[in-house]
Design a protein around this motif. Structure first.
Motif, PDB file in Angstrom:
ATOM      1  N   GLY A  43       0.806  -1.219   0.000  1.00 25.79           N
ATOM      2  CA  GLY A  43       0.000   0.000   0.000  1.00 25.79           C
ATOM      3  C   GLY A  43       0.836   1.265   0.000  1.00 25.79           C
ATOM      4  O   GLY A  43       0.317   2.366   0.153  1.00 25.79           O
ATOM      5  N   ARG A  44       2.158   1.132  -0.184  1.00 23.85           N
ATOM      6  CA  ARG A  44       3.042   2.299  -0.190  1.00 23.85           C
ATOM      7  C   ARG A  44       3.178   2.940  -1.566  1.00 23.85           C
ATOM      8  O   ARG A  44       3.730   4.018  -1.692  1.00 23.85           O
ATOM      9  N   ALA A  45       2.687   2.249  -2.608  1.00 21.74           N
ATOM     10  CA  ALA A  45       2.792   2.774  -3.968  1.00 21.74           C
ATOM     11  C   ALA A  45       1.428   2.724  -4.642  1.00 21.74           C
ATOM     12  O   ALA A  45       0.606   1.855  -4.328  1.00 21.74           O
ATOM     13  N   ASP A  46       1.209   3.640  -5.558  1.00 19.51           N
ATOM     14  CA  ASP A  46      -0.042   3.671  -6.315  1.00 19.51           C
ATOM     15  C   ASP A  46      -0.148   2.404  -7.163  1.00 19.51           C
ATOM     16  O   ASP A  46       0.845   1.916  -7.703  1.00 19.51           O
ATOM     17  N   ILE A  47      -1.359   1.881  -7.266  1.00 20.35           N
ATOM     18  CA  ILE A  47      -1.604   0.662  -8.039  1.00 20.35           C
ATOM     19  C   ILE A  47      -2.387   1.049  -9.286  1.00 20.35           C
ATOM     20  O   ILE A  47      -3.535   1.477  -9.194  1.00 20.35           O
ATOM     21  N   SER A  48      -1.768   0.908 -10.432  1.00 19.58           N
ATOM     22  CA  SER A  48      -2.430   1.316 -11.667  1.00 19.58           C
ATOM     23  C   SER A  48      -3.503   0.313 -12.070  1.00 19.58           C
ATOM     24  O   SER A  48      -3.433  -0.875 -11.736  1.00 19.58           O
ATOM     25  N   VAL A  49      -4.496   0.800 -12.788  1.00 21.72           N
ATOM     26  CA  VAL A  49      -5.546  -0.073 -13.300  1.00 21.72           C
ATOM     27  C   VAL A  49      -4.944  -1.096 -14.255  1.00 21.72           C
ATOM     28  O   VAL A  49      -5.405  -2.235 -14.324  1.00 21.72           O
ATOM     29  N   SER A  50      -3.876  -0.718 -14.955  1.00 13.96           N
ATOM     30  CA  SER A  50      -3.264  -1.672 -15.885  1.00 13.96           C
ATOM     31  C   SER A  50      -2.683  -2.877 -15.142  1.00 13.96           C
ATOM     32  O   SER A  50      -2.797  -4.007 -15.607  1.00 13.96           O
ATOM     33  N   VAL A  51      -2.089  -2.667 -13.977  1.00 17.59           N
ATOM     34  CA  VAL A  51      -1.575  -3.788 -13.178  1.00 17.59           C
ATOM     35  C   VAL A  51      -2.730  -4.654 -12.689  1.00 17.59           C
ATOM     36  O   VAL A  51      -2.689  -5.887 -12.770  1.00 17.59           O
ATOM     37  N   LEU A  52      -3.792  -4.019 -12.202  1.00 21.30           N
ATOM     38  CA  LEU A  52      -4.956  -4.771 -11.731  1.00 21.30           C
ATOM     39  C   LEU A  52      -5.597  -5.566 -12.871  1.00 21.30           C
ATOM     40  O   LEU A  52      -6.006  -6.717 -12.687  1.00 21.30           O
ATOM     41  N   HIS A  53      -5.661  -4.960 -14.046  1.00 17.22           N
ATOM     42  CA  HIS A  53      -6.225  -5.645 -15.211  1.00 17.22           C
ATOM     43  C   HIS A  53      -5.376  -6.859 -15.576  1.00 17.22           C
ATOM     44  O   HIS A  53      -5.904  -7.941 -15.865  1.00 17.22           O
ATOM     45  N   GLN A  54      -4.070  -6.697 -15.542  1.00 19.50           N
ATOM     46  CA  GLN A  54      -3.159  -7.801 -15.867  1.00 19.50           C
ATOM     47  C   GLN A  54      -3.359  -8.964 -14.890  1.00 19.50           C
ATOM     48  O   GLN A  54      -3.454 -10.120 -15.290  1.00 19.50           O
ATOM     49  N   ILE A  55      -3.454  -8.645 -13.602  1.00 18.96           N
ATOM     50  CA  ILE A  55      -3.651  -9.681 -12.585  1.00 18.96           C
ATOM     51  C   ILE A  55      -5.008 -10.351 -12.770  1.00 18.96           C
ATOM     52  O   ILE A  55      -5.121 -11.576 -12.702  1.00 18.96           O
ATOM     53  N   SER A  56      -6.043  -9.555 -13.039  1.00 13.47           N
ATOM     54  CA  SER A  56      -7.385 -10.132 -13.203  1.00 13.47           C
ATOM     55  C   SER A  56      -7.435 -11.069 -14.397  1.00 13.47           C
ATOM     56  O   SER A  56      -8.036 -12.144 -14.326  1.00 13.47           O
ATOM     57  N   GLN A  57      -6.789 -10.690 -15.486  1.00 11.62           N
ATOM     58  CA  GLN A  57      -6.783 -11.529 -16.689  1.00 11.62           C
ATOM     59  C   GLN A  57      -5.977 -12.805 -16.472  1.00 11.62           C
ATOM     60  O   GLN A  57      -6.387 -13.883 -16.891  1.00 11.62           O
ATOM     61  N   THR A  58      -4.828 -12.683 -15.841  1.00  7.95           N
ATOM     62  CA  THR A  58      -3.939 -13.832 -15.655  1.00  7.95           C
ATOM     63  C   THR A  58      -4.509 -14.860 -14.684  1.00  7.95           C
ATOM     64  O   THR A  58      -4.424 -16.063 -14.921  1.00  7.95           O
ATOM     65  N   TYR A  59      -5.112 -14.386 -13.594  1.00  7.77           N
ATOM     66  CA  TYR A  59      -5.553 -15.300 -12.540  1.00  7.77           C
ATOM     67  C   TYR A  59      -7.067 -15.509 -12.496  1.00  7.77           C
ATOM     68  O   TYR A  59      -7.566 -16.154 -11.579  1.00  7.77           O
TER      69      TYR A  59
END
Length: 184
Positions: A43-59
């Motif tokens: 939680g110390r760094a901003d989480i981009s929607v692109s990272v969340l999208h990548q994780i959602s697609q992969t898993y």
């Protein structure tokens, strides 16, 4: 970092633990170093929607679940009333409001994105994610950078692009920009 980012970070850490994945495995999926990914989970760094999208697609996890903590329930239709979509404000500069959060099994993720102006000399942060993206400017003027190409989009302008290319945006004229983003 704000409470919403911390909650997303907790969901990411919980997902990695539940799937019994190593820090290195998930970091590689996100094209980050393990240290950079750990900054997201903490939680110390901003989480981009692109990272969340990548994780959602992969898993195989719904993007809405990662962003908002709610599982979509509807499978026939889902209505989002004006101003009522659930939102996450990643930073003071970006706010993402989901327009289909309650629909399960979505093939696309539509968002109303609000971009606040920054200093003229502040660089544009670029990100990328698998798939394609459609943006339509609803109000304001937006500087969109894809790879090394910069374009100005005005109200009513739209663009469809390969979101695997590094891309980023900036509000112009000291005004807030609202645009529709559809990530496929």
């Amino acid at each position: 970092m704000n409470d919403q980012i911390k909650q997303i970070a907790e969901r990411l850490a919980g997902l990695r633990e539940a799937l019994e994945l190593s820090l290195e495995e998930v970091a590689q999926v996100c094209h980050l170093t393990p240290e950079q990914y750990l900054e997201l989970e903490s939680g110390r760094a901003d989480i981009s929607v692109s990272v969340l999208h990548q994780i959602s697609q992969t898993y195989g996890v719904d993007l809405t679940t990662l962003m908002f903590g709610d599982d979509p329930k509807m499978s026939s239709y889902f209505v989002t009333r004006k101003g009522k979509g659930i939102a996450v404000e990643r930073t003071k500069a970006y706010k993402y409001q989901s327009l289909a959060a309650g629909f399960s099994g979505r093939k696309a993720d539509p968002f109303l994105v609000t971009v606040h102006p920054k200093a003229d000399d502040e660089p544009i942060y670029l990100n990328s994610h698998p798939g394609q993206e459609y943006n339509m400017v609803l109000s304001g003027r937006l500087l969109l950078k894809i790879n090394d190409k910069e374009m100005i989009l005005e109200e009513g302008d739209s663009i469809y692009f390969n979101s695997e290319l590094p891309h980023g945006m900036k509000a112009l004229d000291g005004q807030i920009v609202n645009f529709l983003a559809v990530i496929v």
